[in-house]
Design a protein around this motif. Sequence first.
Motif, PDB file in Angstrom:
ATOM      1  N   UNK A  16      -8.319  12.347   0.516  1.00 11.65           N
ATOM      2  CA  UNK A  16      -8.458  10.923   0.789  1.00 11.65           C
ATOM      3  C   UNK A  16      -7.698  10.136  -0.269  1.00 11.65           C
ATOM      4  N   UNK A  17      -7.521   8.856  -0.019  1.00 15.91           N
ATOM      5  CA  UNK A  17      -6.778   7.976  -0.927  1.00 15.91           C
ATOM      6  C   UNK A  17      -7.766   7.239  -1.821  1.00 15.91           C
ATOM      7  N   UNK A  18      -7.543   7.307  -3.122  1.00 17.91           N
ATOM      8  CA  UNK A  18      -8.401   6.632  -4.087  1.00 17.91           C
ATOM      9  C   UNK A  18      -7.642   5.467  -4.718  1.00 17.91           C
ATOM     10  N   UNK A  19      -8.248   4.290  -4.711  1.00 21.24           N
ATOM     11  CA  UNK A  19      -7.669   3.107  -5.341  1.00 21.24           C
ATOM     12  C   UNK A  19      -8.727   2.528  -6.274  1.00 21.24           C
ATOM     13  N   UNK A  20      -8.347   2.209  -7.496  1.00 21.33           N
ATOM     14  CA  UNK A  20      -9.328   1.782  -8.486  1.00 21.33           C
ATOM     15  C   UNK A  20      -8.962   0.437  -9.104  1.00 21.33           C
ATOM     16  N   UNK A  21      -9.955  -0.452  -9.188  1.00 23.87           N
ATOM     17  CA  UNK A  21      -9.834  -1.729  -9.906  1.00 23.87           C
ATOM     18  C   UNK A  21     -11.246  -2.189 -10.242  1.00 23.87           C
ATOM     19  N   UNK A  22     -11.479  -2.527 -11.491  1.00 27.35           N
ATOM     20  CA  UNK A  22     -12.831  -2.838 -11.969  1.00 27.35           C
ATOM     21  C   UNK A  22     -13.360  -4.134 -11.360  1.00 27.35           C
ATOM     22  N   UNK A  23     -14.586  -4.051 -10.825  1.00 27.16           N
ATOM     23  CA  UNK A  23     -15.342  -5.215 -10.364  1.00 27.16           C
ATOM     24  C   UNK A  23     -14.596  -6.054  -9.332  1.00 27.16           C
ATOM     25  N   UNK A  24     -13.995  -5.390  -8.344  1.00 27.83           N
ATOM     26  CA  UNK A  24     -13.347  -6.102  -7.256  1.00 27.83           C
ATOM     27  C   UNK A  24     -14.045  -5.773  -5.939  1.00 27.83           C
ATOM     28  N   UNK A  25     -14.033  -6.706  -5.017  1.00 31.62           N
ATOM     29  CA  UNK A  25     -14.687  -6.510  -3.733  1.00 31.62           C
ATOM     30  C   UNK A  25     -13.761  -5.804  -2.742  1.00 31.62           C
ATOM     31  N   UNK A  26     -14.326  -5.363  -1.636  1.00 33.03           N
ATOM     32  CA  UNK A  26     -13.501  -4.657  -0.651  1.00 33.03           C
ATOM     33  C   UNK A  26     -12.462  -5.583  -0.033  1.00 33.03           C
ATOM     34  N   UNK A  27     -12.720  -6.889  -0.005  1.00 33.35           N
ATOM     35  CA  UNK A  27     -11.750  -7.825   0.557  1.00 33.35           C
ATOM     36  C   UNK A  27     -10.577  -8.021  -0.394  1.00 33.35           C
ATOM     37  N   UNK A  28     -10.838  -7.975  -1.685  1.00 36.62           N
ATOM     38  CA  UNK A  28      -9.751  -8.009  -2.671  1.00 36.62           C
ATOM     39  C   UNK A  28      -8.853  -6.796  -2.476  1.00 36.62           C
ATOM     40  N   UNK A  29      -9.469  -5.620  -2.347  1.00 34.15           N
ATOM     41  CA  UNK A  29      -8.702  -4.402  -2.116  1.00 34.15           C
ATOM     42  C   UNK A  29      -7.940  -4.471  -0.786  1.00 34.15           C
ATOM     43  N   UNK A  30      -8.644  -4.895   0.263  1.00 27.58           N
ATOM     44  CA  UNK A  30      -8.035  -4.903   1.595  1.00 27.58           C
ATOM     45  C   UNK A  30      -6.818  -5.821   1.647  1.00 27.58           C
ATOM     46  N   UNK A  31      -6.896  -6.954   0.975  1.00 31.16           N
ATOM     47  CA  UNK A  31      -5.772  -7.891   0.985  1.00 31.16           C
ATOM     48  C   UNK A  31      -4.538  -7.275   0.327  1.00 31.16           C
ATOM     49  N   UNK A  32      -4.755  -6.424  -0.671  1.00 30.72           N
ATOM     50  CA  UNK A  32      -3.648  -5.876  -1.437  1.00 30.72           C
ATOM     51  C   UNK A  32      -3.165  -4.508  -0.964  1.00 30.72           C
ATOM     52  N   UNK A  33      -4.027  -3.751  -0.303  1.00 30.40           N
ATOM     53  CA  UNK A  33      -3.667  -2.373   0.023  1.00 30.40           C
ATOM     54  C   UNK A  33      -3.743  -2.053   1.521  1.00 30.40           C
ATOM     55  N   UNK A  34      -4.101  -3.020   2.343  1.00 34.18           N
ATOM     56  CA  UNK A  34      -4.171  -2.772   3.786  1.00 34.18           C
ATOM     57  C   UNK A  34      -3.319  -3.790   4.552  1.00 34.18           C
ATOM     58  N   UNK A  35      -2.135  -4.059   4.052  1.00 30.38           N
ATOM     59  CA  UNK A  35      -1.244  -4.963   4.770  1.00 30.38           C
ATOM     60  C   UNK A  35      -1.004  -4.414   6.175  1.00 30.38           C
TER      61      UNK A  35
END
Length: 318
Positions: free
Chosen positions: A67-86
Motif C-alpha cells: 500500500x501507499x504510505x503518506x505522512x504529515x504531522x497533524x493533518x486531516x484526510x482532506x488536507x491529504x486528499x487535496x494534495x495527493x488525490x488530484x
Amino acid sequence: MRPLSGPPKNKKPKSPTNLLAIAAGIKQKQNVNEIVKKFPLSEFAIMLFHYDGNVNGWKDLEWSNNVIHVSAINQTKWWFAKRFLHPDVAQYDYIFLWDEDLGVENFHAGRYVSIIKEEGLQISQPAIDPDQSAVHYILTARQLNSTVHRRAIQKYGKGHRCFEYSMEPPCTGFVEMMAPVFSRASWRCAWHMIQNDLVHAWGIDLQLGNCAMGDRTKNIGIVDSEYLIHWGIPTLGGSRTNKTDYKLIEKPSTPTRKARDTGKMAPKSEQPVDRYVVLQEALTELERFKNRWKKAVREDRCWVDPYNHPAIKTTSSS
C-alpha cells in the motif's frame, strides 16, 4: 506498485480500479487493519495518510508493503486528499475516502461497489448502524429491509426536520464526511471544491449535491445492506473509550516543570491535541467556506442554482 528494476512478478498485473484512502494513526492500527482487509488488493489501491508521522509501526502487517504510505504531522484526510488525490492522477472508478474509526463487520466492499453501480450512485456512503453509533443525521442511519435509500423523513424530535417534500440536504442528496464514496466524475468536482487552505472541509457536505452529475436526490444515496459502525473517535489520535464529546473535553494540562527542565517532552506526534481549539478552528473554517461560496455565487453571472426554489407543500382542500 511496480519494482524499481526487472519485470513485475506477474506478467500482466491487473491495476486496481478503485481506491481506499484512510487518515490513520498508530493508535487505531487494529481497527484500520480490519478495514483494509475488507478491501482486496486486486481490486483496490490503498493509501494510508499518517497524521502522526508513524509509518514504521505498520510494517508488521502483511499488506503494509503493498500500500501507499503518506505522512504529515497533524493533518486531516482532506488536507491529504487535496494534495495527493488530484483527479488527473487518482483516476479510479470509485474513491473511498474514509475515517479510521469505522467498524466493518457488516460491510463487503465488492457487494458495495456492485450496488452503487447498479443504482447509478455518483456519491454514496454505507449506512450507519444507529444502535451502536452516534448518528448525526437521520438520513445516514440504516433502514431495515432496504438496499439503498435516498431520503429521510423526520417530522418531530431533535435535529433537522425532514418532510416528504424536502428537497435539500441533509434530508436528501447528502452524505456525511466520515465515509464518503465518490465516482471518478464526482471526485473531480469535489476535489475542486476542497479549499487548499481549509483543512477541516466543514461545509462541503451540504454542497456535494452540486457534484452528483445530475439530480442529487437520485444520484446520491445511502447503502443499507452494507453498513458500518461509527465509533466516534476524535480525529488525530483518540481511542474508543475517548469518543468525541466537546462538552466534556478538558483542555490538556501544560507540561510539568520537571518535564520542561529535563527536556523529556513527548514527541510532537504524541502530544495531546486541544480538541476544543480544533473545534473552534473547524467552526471558523466553516464560516469562511460559506462566505466564499456566497461570494462565488454572486460573482458568477452564469451560475444558476438548480435547487434554489421553495418547496411545494401539498395540502388537502376542505
